[in-house]
Scaffold this active site. Structure first.
Site, PDB file in Angstrom:
ATOM      1  N   LEU A   3     -18.935  -2.078  -0.690  1.00 48.55           N
ATOM      2  CA  LEU A   3     -20.060  -1.376  -1.249  1.00 48.55           C
ATOM      3  C   LEU A   3     -20.142  -1.687  -2.635  1.00 48.55           C
ATOM      4  O   LEU A   3     -21.137  -1.103  -3.284  1.00 48.55           O
ATOM      5  CB  LEU A   3     -20.021   0.177  -0.908  1.00 48.55           C
ATOM      6  CG  LEU A   3     -19.811   0.731   0.535  1.00 48.55           C
ATOM      7  CD1 LEU A   3     -19.780   1.987   0.606  1.00 48.55           C
ATOM      8  CD2 LEU A   3     -21.053   0.087   1.387  1.00 48.55           C
TER       9      LEU A   3
ATOM     10  N   TYR B 219       0.766  -1.123  -0.009  1.00 46.79           N
ATOM     11  CA  TYR B 219      -0.011   0.063  -0.021  1.00 46.79           C
ATOM     12  C   TYR B 219       0.836   1.286   0.040  1.00 46.79           C
ATOM     13  O   TYR B 219       1.897   1.375   0.757  1.00 46.79           O
ATOM     14  CB  TYR B 219      -1.034  -0.009   1.117  1.00 46.79           C
ATOM     15  CG  TYR B 219      -2.125  -0.818   1.217  1.00 46.79           C
ATOM     16  CD1 TYR B 219      -2.345  -1.568  -0.041  1.00 46.79           C
ATOM     17  CD2 TYR B 219      -2.968  -1.273   2.241  1.00 46.79           C
ATOM     18  CE1 TYR B 219      -3.467  -2.637  -0.106  1.00 46.79           C
ATOM     19  CE2 TYR B 219      -3.817  -2.144   2.157  1.00 46.79           C
ATOM     20  CZ  TYR B 219      -4.017  -2.962   1.120  1.00 46.79           C
ATOM     21  OH  TYR B 219      -5.062  -3.800   1.073  1.00 46.79           O
TER      22      TYR B 219
END
Length: 288
Positions: A203, A46
Site C-alpha cells: 500500500l 521478526y
C-alpha cells in the site's frame, strides 16, 4: 511453486506490532484460511527473533494441516545487540553454516519439517554464490526447503546468485508510491526469468504520510471507489495485481476486515485507463 495470490505477512503479529496472544494468532490464521490466504510470510529476525516461535506454537494448536498452507521465511540479517551472537554491528551473513543453521532454527521455531520458500533477506557485498549454493542444495536435498529465493535483490544481485542456484522468487518493495521496479528493469527481469515477484508494503505510504502525492492518489481513489464499489486499500492492491508480472502482495495488516478486503481485491480488474490514472496521480504528470 504455488502460493496464495495474497500473502499474509506476520512481522507485526508479535512484539513488533499487535503482540497477539496464542488464541489471537490462531483466530487470525483461521480467518486467513477461511478467506483463501494460505501463505504466511516470516523472517528469523521478526519480533527480535521471537515471532516465529510464537507463531509456531499457535500453529501447532490451530488444527490446520501443514499441507494446506505455505510457509515462507528469510535469513541473513544479523541485528546489532543480538545477545545470541554478541553482535556489535548490524550486518549480513550468508556463509554455508549460517544459512543452514538459520533455516533449521526457523523450522524448529515454526514447528514444521519444511519451508515452502526460503529467502535471503537482503543482498550483501560479501555474498558468495558458491556458499549459498552449497547451503541451498543441502537443505533441498534433505527436504527442509522446497524452493529458494531472495528478497530486496536487483537483477544484478539475482544474476550473481542464479549462476549457481535456481531463484524462484524475489520479495521487494512495490507500491503506487514505490514504483522503481516498474521502470528499472527489475520486474522485466523477473518476468523473463520466471521469478515470482512478492511485494512488501504493497500500500506504500498512502495512509502513512500527508504529502501532495498521496493527496492526489487519495482523490483518484475516492473517484474510482465509486466506480468499482471498492475501498482505497482494495484499489491499491488491484493496481499491483493488474501488472503482468503476477505480483503477490504481502499484506502487513492484522485487521480481519482488511484481510478480507485484500482477498476481495483479487476480483477487481482495473481498466487500463484507470490504472494509468492512478499512475499519473502518483507521478504528478502524464506518461511521456
Amino acid at each position: 511453486m504455488k502460493f496464495s495470490r495474497i500473502i499474509q505477512g506476520c512481522m507485526t503479529w508479535g512484539v513488533w506490532g499487535k503482540q497477539f496472544n496464542q488464541q489471537q494468532m490462531i483466530e487470525t490464521m483461521n480467518h486467513c484460511m477461511e478467506n483463501g490466504i494460505t501463505t504466511f510470510d516470516h523472517a528469523d529476525i521478526y519480533g527480535d527473533y521471537t515471532t516465529e516461535g510464537e507463531w509456531g506454537n499457535a500453529f501447532a494448536k490451530a488444527n490446520i494441516s501443514r499441507d494446506s498452507i505455505q510457509i515462507i521465511s528469510k535469513c541473513g540479517i544479523q541485528m546489532k545487540g543480538d545477545a545470541r551472537a554478541e553482535n556489535t554491528i548490524k550486518h549480513y551473513q550468508y556463509d554455508k553454516e549460517y544459512i543452514i543453521s538459520s533455516a533449521e532454527r526457523s523450522l524448529k521455531e515454526l514447528r514444521t519439517e519444511y519451508l515452502d520458500l526460503f529467502l535471503l533477506h537482503r543482498p550483501s557485498p560479501l555474498l558468495d554464490p558458491d556458499e549459498v549454493h552449497e547451503a541451498v542444495s543441502q537443505l533441498q536435498q534433505q527436504g527442509k526447503i522446497k524452493d529458494f529465493g531472495v528478497s530486496n535483490f536487483t537483477p544484478r544481485g539475482i544474476n550473481l546468485v542464479a549462476t549457481k542456484s535456481k531463484v524462484s522468487a524475489n520479495q521487494i518493495e512495490i507500491s503506487i508510491t514505490e514504483r522503481s521496479s516498474l521502470t528499472d528493469g527489475t520486474l522485466d527481469y523477473m518476468m523473463t526469468h520466471n521469478i515470482t515477484p512478492m511485494s512488501w508494503s504493497p500500500l506504500g505510504s498512502v495512509f502513512r504520510e500527508d504529502t501532495p502525492q498521496n493527496m492526489r492518489i487519495k482523490n483518484k481513489l475516492k473517484e474510482l471507489g465509486v466506480k468499482y464499489d471498492a475501498t482505497d486499500d482494495q484499489l491499491l492492491l488491484a493496481w499491483l495485481l493488474k501488472h503482468p508480472a503476477n505480483i503477490h502482495p504481502v499484506i502487513g495488516t492484522t485487521s480481519k476486515d482488511r484481510i478480507t478486503n485484500a482477498v476481495e481485491a483479487v476480483a477487481i480488474n482495473l481498466e487500463r485507463k484507470d490504472w494509468f490514472e492512478l499512475l499519473e496521480a502518483s507521478t504528478g504528470e502524464e506518461v511521456a
